[in-house]
Design a protein around this motif. Sequence first.
Motif, mmCIF file in Angstrom:
data_model
loop_
_atom_site.group_PDB
_atom_site.id
_atom_site.type_symbol
_atom_site.label_atom_id
_atom_site.label_comp_id
_atom_site.label_asym_id
_atom_site.label_seq_id
_atom_site.Cartn_x
_atom_site.Cartn_y
_atom_site.Cartn_z
ATOM 1 N N TRP A 1 0.790 -1.222 0.000
ATOM 2 C CA TRP A 1 0.000 0.000 0.000
ATOM 3 C C TRP A 1 0.827 1.278 0.000
ATOM 4 N N ALA A 2 2.134 1.187 0.156
ATOM 5 C CA ALA A 2 2.985 2.376 0.179
ATOM 6 C C ALA A 2 2.836 3.151 -1.121
ATOM 7 N N GLY A 3 2.666 4.455 -1.006
ATOM 8 C CA GLY A 3 2.514 5.309 -2.170
ATOM 9 C C GLY A 3 1.089 5.455 -2.643
ATOM 10 N N ARG A 4 0.195 4.655 -2.110
ATOM 11 C CA ARG A 4 -1.200 4.697 -2.552
ATOM 12 C C ARG A 4 -2.090 5.438 -1.557
ATOM 13 N N ILE A 5 -1.773 5.334 -0.275
ATOM 14 C CA ILE A 5 -2.506 6.048 0.769
ATOM 15 C C ILE A 5 -1.500 6.527 1.813
ATOM 16 N N PRO A 6 -1.828 7.578 2.567
ATOM 17 C CA PRO A 6 -0.956 7.983 3.678
ATOM 18 C C PRO A 6 -0.823 6.824 4.664
ATOM 19 N N LEU A 7 0.398 6.448 4.985
ATOM 20 C CA LEU A 7 0.615 5.181 5.684
ATOM 21 C C LEU A 7 1.796 5.254 6.633
ATOM 22 N N VAL A 8 1.629 4.646 7.792
ATOM 23 C CA VAL A 8 2.704 4.522 8.768
ATOM 24 C C VAL A 8 2.871 3.061 9.133
ATOM 25 N N GLU A 9 4.100 2.584 9.134
ATOM 26 C CA GLU A 9 4.393 1.223 9.589
ATOM 27 C C GLU A 9 4.673 1.262 11.081
ATOM 28 N N ALA A 10 3.798 0.648 11.850
ATOM 29 C CA ALA A 10 3.935 0.676 13.310
ATOM 30 C C ALA A 10 3.041 -0.392 13.913
ATOM 31 N N ASP A 11 3.332 -0.727 15.165
ATOM 32 C CA ASP A 11 2.513 -1.673 15.917
ATOM 33 C C ASP A 11 1.589 -0.871 16.830
ATOM 34 N N ALA A 12 0.315 -0.776 16.450
ATOM 35 C CA ALA A 12 -0.633 0.038 17.210
ATOM 36 C C ALA A 12 -0.975 -0.574 18.557
ATOM 37 N N ALA A 13 -0.561 -1.820 18.797
ATOM 38 C CA ALA A 13 -0.758 -2.405 20.118
ATOM 39 C C ALA A 13 0.196 -1.793 21.136
ATOM 40 N N ASN A 14 1.196 -1.060 20.645
ATOM 41 C CA ASN A 14 2.142 -0.343 21.501
ATOM 42 C C ASN A 14 1.605 1.065 21.727
ATOM 43 N N PRO A 15 1.184 1.402 22.936
ATOM 44 C CA PRO A 15 0.586 2.725 23.170
ATOM 45 C C PRO A 15 1.538 3.870 22.875
ATOM 46 N N ASP A 16 2.842 3.659 23.080
ATOM 47 C CA ASP A 16 3.807 4.721 22.788
ATOM 48 C C ASP A 16 3.846 5.039 21.302
ATOM 49 N N ALA A 17 3.771 3.994 20.458
ATOM 50 C CA ALA A 17 3.772 4.223 19.013
ATOM 51 C C ALA A 17 2.545 5.017 18.583
ATOM 52 N N LEU A 18 1.391 4.667 19.141
ATOM 53 C CA LEU A 18 0.170 5.409 18.815
ATOM 54 C C LEU A 18 0.278 6.863 19.233
ATOM 55 N N ASP A 19 0.779 7.072 20.433
ATOM 56 C CA ASP A 19 0.880 8.418 20.965
ATOM 57 C C ASP A 19 1.832 9.259 20.132
ATOM 58 N N GLN A 20 2.956 8.676 19.741
ATOM 59 C CA GLN A 20 3.976 9.438 19.038
ATOM 60 C C GLN A 20 3.636 9.687 17.576
ATOM 61 N N MET A 21 2.745 8.906 17.009
ATOM 62 C CA MET A 21 2.330 9.189 15.629
ATOM 63 C C MET A 21 1.191 10.196 15.582
ATOM 64 N N GLY A 22 0.764 10.682 16.764
ATOM 65 C CA GLY A 22 -0.279 11.701 16.821
ATOM 66 C C GLY A 22 -1.681 11.148 16.769
ATOM 67 N N ALA A 23 -1.884 9.929 17.266
ATOM 68 C CA ALA A 23 -3.196 9.294 17.201
ATOM 69 C C ALA A 23 -4.258 10.092 17.944
ATOM 70 N N ARG A 24 -3.859 10.802 18.980
ATOM 71 C CA ARG A 24 -4.839 11.557 19.762
ATOM 72 C C ARG A 24 -5.375 12.768 18.990
ATOM 73 N N ASP A 25 -4.785 13.109 17.853
ATOM 74 C CA ASP A 25 -5.261 14.232 17.059
ATOM 75 C C ASP A 25 -6.390 13.847 16.101
#
Length: 235
Positions: free
Chosen positions: A61-85
């Motif tokens: 899916w890279a290049g087709r939609i805005p995308l981040v590779e991360a493990d969303a089960a990790n709360p720190d990863a969610l927080d740091q990618m700006g999930a709360r926004d």
Amino acid sequence: MVDTELTGATAHGRPGRTPKKDAGVLVIGLGRFGSAIATTLDRLGQDVLAVERSPELVAQWAGRIPLVEADAANPDALDQMGARDFGVAVVGVGSYLEASVLITGNLVDLGTPQIWAKAVSAEHARILQRIGAHHVVLPEADAGSRVAHLVSGKMLDYIEVEDGFTIVKMRPPRETQGFTIEQSKIRDRYGVTVIGVKSPGREFVYAQPDTRIAANDLLIVSGHADLLERFAARP
């Protein structure tokens, strides 16, 4: 490109629009369910960011939609990618119950205003609801129920809104053909309401008492599911 501000996360493809606070949709998991939601939202011009931990799916899916590779089960990863926004989050991870529950719980902890989560069973759905998911979707069960209604009669489309109230697209029963809606007395006889009529080659029109129904018309009809089933079963 790699965003060095994201611990354990890598951004791929074209950059997404920067969402305003409590705006945009975060889609977690790019299986068939999540990818369909993410691509549709992106095509509609919505602020969307997809999150996927599988390198294979990320490459797809890279290049087709805005995308981040991360493990969303990790709360720190969610927080740091700006999930709360993001005002809305969709948890498309359904097959892995533990990951689904962890991700949903993380979003609840972040205070995400609207959380939609995919479930694969009634038990899974109850767990997601108990931990704070606002909307739980069972795609296979919902699709199966819808198809069952479609194959059982003249219905061409079927949408259950809530508490049995349903809207269907259907062919008109023979006894209504050639008559106006007022003459057919559809509401009095069957307890359902014709919302609109679509004739071949013509624009959709909202139904009026003097709207005449032809054999090749399509009807948009609303009412309780049981009453619609009986109406659609008419020859």
